[in-house]
Enzyme design. Structure first.
Site, PDB file in Angstrom:
ATOM      1  CG  HIS A 124      32.032  42.043  43.176  1.00 29.80           C
ATOM      2  ND1 HIS A 124      31.051  41.172  42.771  1.00 29.80           N
ATOM      3  CD2 HIS A 124      31.674  43.262  42.714  1.00 29.80           C
ATOM      4  CE1 HIS A 124      30.120  41.844  42.111  1.00 29.80           C
ATOM      5  NE2 HIS A 124      30.481  43.114  42.063  1.00 29.80           N
ATOM      6  CB  CYS A 125      35.899  42.731  38.737  1.00 38.48           C
ATOM      7  SG  CYS A 125      36.549  43.964  37.607  1.00 38.48           S
TER       8      CYS A 125
END
Length: 200
Positions: A124-125
């Site tokens: 998850h960026c």
């Protein structure tokens, strides 16, 4: 009714404004005078830079807005035939997500930020406020590549201008191509920002 503050959107706005600030302040305050104003060389270099900048923005937009690929609700592995599921080592049963209440295909993981199971989840960026998964990984990789290429070109042009100013001051010809205070300020600010962006 309380509206919850979304930190992820703040990251996306910060990244978007940072890209715009570096990209356009560099062209207006540094590159234009360094390249000589209205010349063919200026338009050629700035044309290439703007193509790279717009490709960077485009891939960032797609990486941030495209779904990473979620497991369809109610998906179940086939009962027999194709090997499209992973077995848990301890029970030898297909992997199951208790949070989504569904089976998980191979290389699928549950993202606590998105609250969904993501196909081929990488991570998850926070900078895109989105997971990087099966459906948007190509956009994310192109975005990261374009950041390196565009920032590398910007850093090269900034350093060339800085080198020119240092050489002029050492040779005593500083007054010939004397920069404005605005140019020097943006030169320092942009080199610092570019250094930290390339470092990340």
């Amino acid at each position: 009714m309380d509206a919850e503050f979304d930190v992820g959107r703040l990251y996306v706005w910060t990244v978007s404004l940072l890209i715009g600030f570096i990209g356009y302040s560099s062209q207006i305050f540094v590159f234009w005078s360094y390249l000589g104003g209205f010349t063919l060389r200026t338009f050629a270099v700035l044309g290439i830079f703007n193509v790279l900048l717009h490709l960077l923005y485009y891939n960032y937009y797609l990486a941030a807005t495209r779904s990473p690929g979620h497991v369809p609700l109610g998906w179940e592995p086939p009962r027999a035939g194709a090997n499209v599921y992973e077995l848990k080592r301890d029970t030898l049963k297909p992997r199951y997500c208790r949070l989504c209440k569904g089976f998980k295909p191979p290389r699928t993981h549950h993202c606590s930020d998105c609250d969904r199971c993501v196909l081929k989840m990488d991570h998850h960026c926070p900078w895109t406020n989105n997971c990087v998964g099966f459906a948007n990984q190509g956009y994310f990789l192109r975005f990261v590549y374009m950041v390196d290429v565009t920032c590398g070109m910007a850093m090269a042009l900034h350093c060339a201008r800085m080198y020119e100013l240092i050489v002029d001051s050492l040779n005593g010809t500083y007054y010939v191509r004397q920069p404005t205070q605005t140019e020097v300020a943006f030169l320092i600010i942009n080199i610092t920002l570019l250094f930290f962006v390339l470092l990340l």
